[in-house]
Design an enzyme around this catalytic site. Structure first.
Site, PDB file in Angstrom:
ATOM      1  CB  SER A  80     -11.385 -75.067  32.260  1.00  0.00           C
ATOM      2  OG  SER A  80     -11.302 -73.829  32.881  1.00  0.00           O
ATOM      3  CE  LYS A 133     -14.565 -71.037  34.122  1.00  0.00           C
ATOM      4  NZ  LYS A 133     -13.341 -71.555  34.213  1.00  0.00           N
ATOM      5  NE  ARG A 159      -5.944 -76.229  32.418  1.00  0.00           N
ATOM      6  CZ  ARG A 159      -6.709 -75.370  32.086  1.00  0.00           C
ATOM      7  NH1 ARG A 159      -7.820 -74.997  32.617  1.00  0.00           N
ATOM      8  NH2 ARG A 159      -6.622 -74.749  30.915  1.00  0.00           N
ATOM      9  CG  HIS A 172     -15.642 -67.663  29.728  1.00  0.00           C
ATOM     10  ND1 HIS A 172     -15.736 -67.410  31.196  1.00  0.00           N
ATOM     11  CD2 HIS A 172     -14.253 -68.216  29.806  1.00  0.00           C
ATOM     12  CE1 HIS A 172     -14.747 -67.819  31.740  1.00  0.00           C
ATOM     13  NE2 HIS A 172     -13.836 -68.399  31.126  1.00  0.00           N
ATOM     14  CG  ASP A 187     -12.974 -74.648  35.842  1.00  0.00           C
ATOM     15  OD1 ASP A 187     -12.078 -75.080  35.170  1.00  0.00           O
ATOM     16  OD2 ASP A 187     -13.244 -73.618  36.046  1.00  0.00           O
TER      17      ASP A 187
HETATM   18  N1  URA Z   1     -10.656 -69.258  30.838  1.00  0.00           N
HETATM   19  C1  URA Z   1     -11.117 -70.379  31.663  1.00  0.00           C
HETATM   20  O1  URA Z   1     -11.877 -70.526  32.388  1.00  0.00           O
HETATM   21  N2  URA Z   1     -10.436 -71.720  31.754  1.00  0.00           N
HETATM   22  C2  URA Z   1      -9.291 -71.850  30.872  1.00  0.00           C
HETATM   23  O2  URA Z   1      -8.746 -73.028  30.964  1.00  0.00           O
HETATM   24  C3  URA Z   1      -9.059 -70.832  30.068  1.00  0.00           C
HETATM   25  C4  URA Z   1      -9.442 -69.654  30.040  1.00  0.00           C
END
Ligand code: URA
Length: 448
Positions: free
Chosen positions: A196, A200, A181, A95, A174
């Protein structure tokens, strides 16, 4: 002098306004207050205006590592935790905290899977000026990104890789907060990004996670110190939650690769999988994929894993795996060979160099905003993303140009939007007499 609120005067029941006030005044939130907030966001009993007020208070006042860890856990518990233990092999995902032109997920997921890693990749949508993997993948006609758990299991068992968007059962808190956001300028916060991403990823049922934490003017973390704090927090929380986690801190000052937008980034990802991608994009994708391969236990060192990934890339195994993934998820696999099957904008405009020299710098933030101006990002939560517009960087940092040479090709639908993008792009470029000194992309590694 104002009168301090008396926080010992409590209502019998918790109220969102009191939680907001506490954070507004810089106090730490209790575990109960965080649970109350996350539950209220998930079940809708806390309205969006109170949720965003608290998000803004967190952005300004921050959270301790303990509050951030609890927020992450509460958001993980807001939904289910997937279980892929019946599928043999290590499940590893990657990620990124978000960048401009950052399409590494589309490259490394099939590449790592071609090397034997099981990759259940759950990605996000565009956030602020940064692109989202899900928005990019949606350019592929027919591709289904909303799979249920059983469909995911079948895809992982058969193909070894699945590319999906966040389901409503994985970290639903989230899902809600991410969308809020994005449009309320509350992204750039260490605890909010940490919770966040990690909520997940922990809920996703993976064994290992490679994080690409971006830093620089077009990253949410502007300084290396902030990026290091975010990376360390995420790696610590991941490891404590049973997801072996590692992070790379990588520079995000100039766009990654040459394509910025949605369908154009799919094209550049496929080109990279065919071995014809830009060096910066290929190198970062390989470095991240190699860590996934090593974390999956398929090679003992990063160097051995990198050589395995490079062999798979050279053999075309990554592009064939991408074709298989697309086909299995109902998409048109012919896009791999024919880019005309992807959405494309009807009009083009070329921005040219005002004078000769070397491209010394391209401000990725301005390029990200230009892409949003073209319609490739959102300004309001309900805005749809247009997959077709985007831009191709024709002259990148270090390239020599003469006056009139193309710098950027804009693909657009709407002339007014293209004019706005053109202004941003012209300001993004610095052309100087001397070539710039090479800058490293990978800055640090956080391994605990
Ligand atoms: N990626 C995410 O999943 N959440 C964030 O807050 C920033 C990048």
């Amino acid at each position: 002098m104002g009168v301090e609120p008396d926080y010992t005067l409590r209502f019998a029941r918790m109220r969102a306004v009191d939680v907001i006030r506490q954070k507004r005044d810089g106090l730490a939130l209790s575990d109960e207050a965080i649970d109350f907030f996350v539950r209220g966001v998930t079940d809708g009993s806390i309205p969006d205006y109170q949720a965003t007020a608290l998000l803004m208070a967190v952005l300004w006042r921050g959270m301790s590592d303990e509050e951030a860890a609890w927020l992450t856990q509460a958001m993980t518990r807001s939904g289910d935790r997937a279980d892929f233990s019946a599928i043999p092999g290590a499940k590893v995902d990657k990620h990124s905290t978000g960048g401009v032109g950052d399409k590494t997920s589309l490259i490394l997921a099939p590449l790592a899977a071609a090397c034997g890693v099981i990759v259940p990749m759950m990605s996000g949508r565009a956030l602020g000026h940064t692109g989202g993997t899900v928005d990019k993948l949606e350019s592929i006609p027919g591709l289904r990104l909303s799979l249920d758990l059983d469909e995911m299991k079948r895809a992982l068992g058969k193909v070894g890789c699945v590319l999906i968007q966040q389901t409503s059962r994985i970290a639903p808190a989230d899902k809600k907060l991410y969308a809020l956001r994005d449009v309320t300028a509350t992204v750039e916060s260490v605890p909010l990004i940490c919770a966040s991403i990690m909520s997940k990823k922990i809920a996703e049922g993976i064994d290992g996670l490679v994080l690409d934490v971006k830093t620089g003017r077009a990253a949410f973390m502007k300084t290396v110190d902030d990026a290091r704090r975010l990376a360390t927090l995420m790696v610590t929380i991941g490891n404590k939650s049973g997801v072996r986690s590692e992070a790379l801190l990588t520079a995000m000052n100039v766009p990654l690769g040459r394509a910025v937008g949605n369908s154009v980034e799919v094209i550049e990802s496929i080109e990279t999988l065919k071995g014809r991608g830009p060096r910066d994009l290929e190198d970062l994708s390989v470095a991240l994929a190699a860590r996934m391969v090593r974390m999956a236990g398929l090679e003992p060192t990063n160097a051995a894993a990198e050589s395995r990934v490079r062999k798979a890339l050279a053999a075309g195994a990554g592009v064939e795996k991408f074709r298989e993934v697309i086909e299995h998820q109902g998409g048109d696999p012919k896009v791999i060979d024919d880019y005309n099957r992807l959405p494309t904008a009807p009009s083009r405009e070329v921005i040219t160099a005002p004078g000769g020299g070397f491209v010394a710098d391209i401000d990725a933030m301005a390029i990200g905003r230009a892409s949003m101006a073209l319609g490739a990002g959102r300004e309001k939560a309900e805005d749809a993303i247009d997959p077709a517009p985007g831009l191709w960087i024709k002259a990148h940092v270090g390239d020599r140009v003469s006056a009139g040479d193309p710098l950027v090709e804009i693909l657009y639908r709407d002339k007014r939007r293209s004019a706005e993008a053109a202004g941003l792009i012209a300001r993004a470029y610095s052309i100087e007499d001397a070539p710039p000194s090479p800058a490293s992309l990978i800055l640090e590694e956080i391994v605990q």
